[in-house]
Write a protein that holds these residues in place. Structure first.
Motif, PDB file in Angstrom:
ATOM      1  N   ASP A   1       0.829  -1.137  -0.071  1.00  0.00           N
ATOM      2  CA  ASP A   1      -0.013  -0.106   0.094  1.00  0.00           C
ATOM      3  C   ASP A   1       0.813   1.131  -0.006  1.00  0.00           C
ATOM      4  O   ASP A   1       0.882   1.914   1.107  1.00  0.00           O
ATOM      5  N   LEU A   2       1.695   1.457  -1.217  1.00  0.00           N
ATOM      6  CA  LEU A   2       2.492   2.733  -1.273  1.00  0.00           C
ATOM      7  C   LEU A   2       2.070   3.491  -2.325  1.00  0.00           C
ATOM      8  O   LEU A   2       1.529   2.549  -3.454  1.00  0.00           O
ATOM      9  N   PRO A   3       1.822   4.787  -2.344  1.00  0.00           N
ATOM     10  CA  PRO A   3       1.359   5.498  -3.485  1.00  0.00           C
ATOM     11  C   PRO A   3       1.812   5.121  -4.915  1.00  0.00           C
ATOM     12  O   PRO A   3       1.141   4.890  -5.927  1.00  0.00           O
ATOM     13  N   HIS A   4       3.259   5.216  -4.712  1.00  0.00           N
ATOM     14  CA  HIS A   4       3.788   4.706  -6.376  1.00  0.00           C
ATOM     15  C   HIS A   4       3.584   3.320  -6.656  1.00  0.00           C
ATOM     16  O   HIS A   4       3.475   3.048  -8.073  1.00  0.00           O
ATOM     17  N   VAL A   5       3.469   2.540  -5.861  1.00  0.00           N
ATOM     18  CA  VAL A   5       2.645   1.201  -6.306  1.00  0.00           C
ATOM     19  C   VAL A   5       1.482   0.984  -6.884  1.00  0.00           C
ATOM     20  O   VAL A   5       1.160   0.536  -7.606  1.00  0.00           O
ATOM     21  N   ARG A   6       0.515   1.679  -6.214  1.00  0.00           N
ATOM     22  CA  ARG A   6      -0.872   1.984  -6.465  1.00  0.00           C
ATOM     23  C   ARG A   6      -0.903   2.371  -7.995  1.00  0.00           C
ATOM     24  O   ARG A   6      -1.653   2.061  -8.855  1.00  0.00           O
ATOM     25  N   GLU A   7      -0.176   3.622  -8.101  1.00  0.00           N
ATOM     26  CA  GLU A   7      -0.210   4.475  -9.329  1.00  0.00           C
ATOM     27  C   GLU A   7       0.328   3.571 -10.523  1.00  0.00           C
ATOM     28  O   GLU A   7      -0.331   3.559 -11.463  1.00  0.00           O
ATOM     29  N   ASN A   8       1.354   2.832 -10.117  1.00  0.00           N
ATOM     30  CA  ASN A   8       1.994   2.111 -11.201  1.00  0.00           C
ATOM     31  C   ASN A   8       1.174   0.961 -11.776  1.00  0.00           C
ATOM     32  O   ASN A   8       0.984   0.605 -13.049  1.00  0.00           O
ATOM     33  N   SER A   9       0.737   0.240 -10.790  1.00  0.00           N
ATOM     34  CA  SER A   9      -0.204  -0.666 -11.062  1.00  0.00           C
ATOM     35  C   SER A   9      -1.542  -0.422 -11.768  1.00  0.00           C
ATOM     36  O   SER A   9      -1.969  -1.216 -12.804  1.00  0.00           O
ATOM     37  N   THR A  10      -2.214   0.483 -11.234  1.00  0.00           N
ATOM     38  CA  THR A  10      -3.606   1.110 -12.009  1.00  0.00           C
ATOM     39  C   THR A  10      -3.018   1.679 -13.340  1.00  0.00           C
ATOM     40  O   THR A  10      -3.804   1.311 -14.278  1.00  0.00           O
ATOM     41  N   ALA A  11      -1.835   2.271 -13.417  1.00  0.00           N
ATOM     42  CA  ALA A  11      -1.676   2.638 -15.072  1.00  0.00           C
ATOM     43  C   ALA A  11      -1.316   1.532 -15.769  1.00  0.00           C
ATOM     44  O   ALA A  11      -1.597   1.569 -17.097  1.00  0.00           O
ATOM     45  N   TRP A  12      -0.568   0.495 -15.428  1.00  0.00           N
ATOM     46  CA  TRP A  12      -0.327  -0.776 -16.245  1.00  0.00           C
ATOM     47  C   TRP A  12      -1.648  -1.396 -16.547  1.00  0.00           C
ATOM     48  O   TRP A  12      -1.807  -1.771 -17.620  1.00  0.00           O
ATOM     49  N   GLY A  13      -2.638  -1.540 -15.583  1.00  0.00           N
ATOM     50  CA  GLY A  13      -3.943  -2.143 -15.772  1.00  0.00           C
ATOM     51  C   GLY A  13      -4.840  -1.171 -16.849  1.00  0.00           C
ATOM     52  O   GLY A  13      -5.294  -1.871 -17.871  1.00  0.00           O
ATOM     53  N   GLU A  14      -4.772   0.120 -17.043  1.00  0.00           N
ATOM     54  CA  GLU A  14      -5.352   1.082 -17.836  1.00  0.00           C
ATOM     55  C   GLU A  14      -4.827   0.733 -19.083  1.00  0.00           C
ATOM     56  O   GLU A  14      -5.514   0.789 -20.354  1.00  0.00           O
TER      57      GLU A  14
END
Lengths: 216, 216
Positions: free
Chosen positions: A98-111
């Motif tokens: 639960d780290l902001p850069h992990v959340r953002e990176n995984s979300t961007a990858w999914g998109e």
């Protein structure tokens, strides 16, 4: 890579995570990155070029989690993950933090991946990144089970990485608590490693590979 | 359910699969469904109501794959899937079929789930649908391995359903060929069923449950 080029790629990952690939507007990206629209076109030519470079950037950033974690462990004097199984677990579980850069990176990858359902322009890059990741995990599994046959290692790695993406998507969308996602992932590694051991043992018994679908 | 209400929900799934939840515009939906904007608001009150009903519609449609397949088998005289393991395989593999309605349904589900990353309004419904699905697969696993402990069945079901979502996303975005996705899924069912058998055997030996992470 120039600072401003990096700033544009970081901002592109942020905007894609927030609005999806279809919602990426160069105006918003320019504001987010603090640069002019002209500079974005100067560095990336067109939208496709920008998306391709963002995909590579997001992918490289995920690869750096492991290196950063090792450096952090060294700095705090924590014992580094020892043994091939612990290293494999650590590498896969880094994506469930639960780290902001992990959340953002995984979300961007999914998109970025979802955009390929209707638009084939990123498919080549996505497939290549996936193959490289599966290869890395297969190599790590091979260190845990050195006598397991190569196709079995690749199949296990493909299942573990696809499971990680599935668990990560459930966690990010608030369906599955993070601790449950991490537990399921750790269990799956244990199940696959035990499967590879059985596979190897069955094979060495009579020299013929056993179907991975074999039921006891 | 009225024909026009159903037509609106079918059109909403189509538009969401194509444009994402963020790209859903009531104007486009009205054109796609062949109804007026006023009728959409009459049936669904507001955007959130429409999204909630669309999620339930997409979810129910996926549940119907199994029933339709059984009916189709009966109509063509094909032998129905016999035995709990074959029924489980068939139910999970129905989501990995190259049929327009399966593609659209899985894509719409992925977009609805992705929308919950930043917008919590659908999280309750998504979590409930996920819990129900995991419960169904756990029950089917329990028919295959009747003596496996309940928490182990639920954990296996959670892994299998998350893996299916991960494989489906790779297939839909053109990263993984459908035959590979189906092979990996079939293997995973075999691996989990073998794991549950070992789990049961270990447990009955001395009465204490074995950690699923235990390595041989």
């Amino acid at each position: 890579m120039s600072d401003r080029r990096t700033a544009i790629l970081e901002a592109a990952a942020t905007v894609i995570a927030r609005r999806g690939v279809r919602g990426l507007r160069v105006e918003e990206l320019a504001v987010e990155a603090g640069v002019s629209k002209a500079l974005i076109y100067y560095h990336f030519e067109d939208r496709t070029g920008l998306l391709r470079r963002t995909l590579a950037f997001v992918n490289n950033r995920a690869e750096r989690y492991t290196a950063e974690q090792s450096a952090a462990d060294a700095a705090t004097g924590a014992a580094p993950a020892s043994g091939p199984l612990r290293r494999l677990e650590q590498a896969l579980l880094l994506e469930l933090q639960d780290l902001p850069h992990v959340r953002e990176n995984s979300t961007a990858w999914g998109e970025l991946r979802a955009s390929a359902v209707f638009d084939p322009e990123l498919r080549g890059e996505l497939a290549l990144a996936s193959v490289i990741w599966v290869r890395e995990v297969a190599d790590q599994l091979g260190e845990v089970r050195p006598t397991a046959p190569e196709p079995a290692l690749v199949a296990s790695a493909e299942r573990l990485t696809a499971l990680l993406e599935g668990l990560s998507a459930r966690w990010l969308s608030g369906i599955l608590p993070l601790t449950d996602a991490r537990t399921r992932m750790r269990e799956a590694i244990g199940v696959e490693v035990a499967h590879l051991a059985r596979h190897t043992a069955d094979r060495s018994a009579d020299g013929t590979p056993t179907s991975p679908n074999k039921l006891d």
